[in-house]
Design a protein around this motif. Structure first.
Motif, PDB file in Angstrom:
ATOM      1  N   TRP A  45       0.666   7.209  13.120  1.00  0.00           N
ATOM      2  CA  TRP A  45       0.498   8.198  12.065  1.00  0.00           C
ATOM      3  C   TRP A  45       1.856   8.676  11.597  1.00  0.00           C
ATOM      4  CZ3 TRP A  45      -3.784   8.687   9.556  1.00  0.00           C
ATOM      5  CH2 TRP A  45      -4.968   8.347  10.187  1.00  0.00           C
ATOM      6  N   THR A  50       3.087   3.603   7.614  1.00  0.00           N
ATOM      7  CA  THR A  50       1.989   4.403   7.069  1.00  0.00           C
ATOM      8  C   THR A  50       2.378   4.955   5.703  1.00  0.00           C
ATOM      9  OG1 THR A  50       1.364   5.022   9.314  1.00  0.00           O
ATOM     10  CG2 THR A  50       0.423   6.321   7.521  1.00  0.00           C
ATOM     11  N   ILE A  54       0.478   4.123   2.225  1.00  0.00           N
ATOM     12  CA  ILE A  54      -0.067   5.143   1.326  1.00  0.00           C
ATOM     13  C   ILE A  54       0.555   5.014  -0.057  1.00  0.00           C
ATOM     14  CG2 ILE A  54      -0.150   7.636   0.890  1.00  0.00           C
ATOM     15  CD1 ILE A  54      -0.327   7.994   3.966  1.00  0.00           C
ATOM     16  N   TRP A  55       1.853   4.797  -0.100  1.00  0.00           N
ATOM     17  CA  TRP A  55       2.562   4.625  -1.370  1.00  0.00           C
ATOM     18  C   TRP A  55       2.027   3.404  -2.117  1.00  0.00           C
ATOM     19  CZ3 TRP A  55       8.648   4.260  -1.549  1.00  0.00           C
ATOM     20  CH2 TRP A  55       9.075   4.399  -2.857  1.00  0.00           C
ATOM     21  N   PHE A  57      -0.940   2.087  -1.802  1.00  0.00           N
ATOM     22  CA  PHE A  57      -2.300   2.397  -2.250  1.00  0.00           C
ATOM     23  C   PHE A  57      -2.276   3.233  -3.525  1.00  0.00           C
ATOM     24  CE2 PHE A  57      -6.245   4.921  -2.044  1.00  0.00           C
ATOM     25  CZ  PHE A  57      -7.156   3.873  -2.097  1.00  0.00           C
TER      26      PHE A  57
END
Length: 91
Positions: A45, A50, A54-55, A57
């Protein structure tokens, strides 16, 4: 398509490609650190992978919004709805 709409779309596409370029630079700088070192890539996490995930996505969502659900698509949907209202209702 009028000039303002075309200009806005072109500007959004330019911003999208710029964000992909910046993402690629960060990915190239971050990923080889573990690949060429003795570490094994692990996902935890809030580590760098990660954050990159996220970036990535978020960039994917922007791509879908920009290329699939653009203003022309929206205009076509509005026109279809207006055509439905013009048709007489059959009982």
């Amino acid at each position: 398509m009028d000039y303002e709409t075309a200009s806005t779309k072109t500007n959004n596409i330019r911003k999208f490609y710029k964000s992909i370029f910046i993402f690629a630079i960060f990915a190239v700088l971050i990923i080889p650190d573990d690949i060429f070192g003795e570490k094994i890539i692990s996902f935890r996490w809030f580590d760098r992978y990660t954050i990159l995930g996220i970036w990535g996505f978020i960039i994917l969502i922007k791509a879908v919004k920009l290329f699939l659900f653009d203003s022309e698509w929206e205009r076509n949907m509005i026109e279809k709805e207006l055509e439905k209202e013009k048709k007489p209702i059959k009982y």
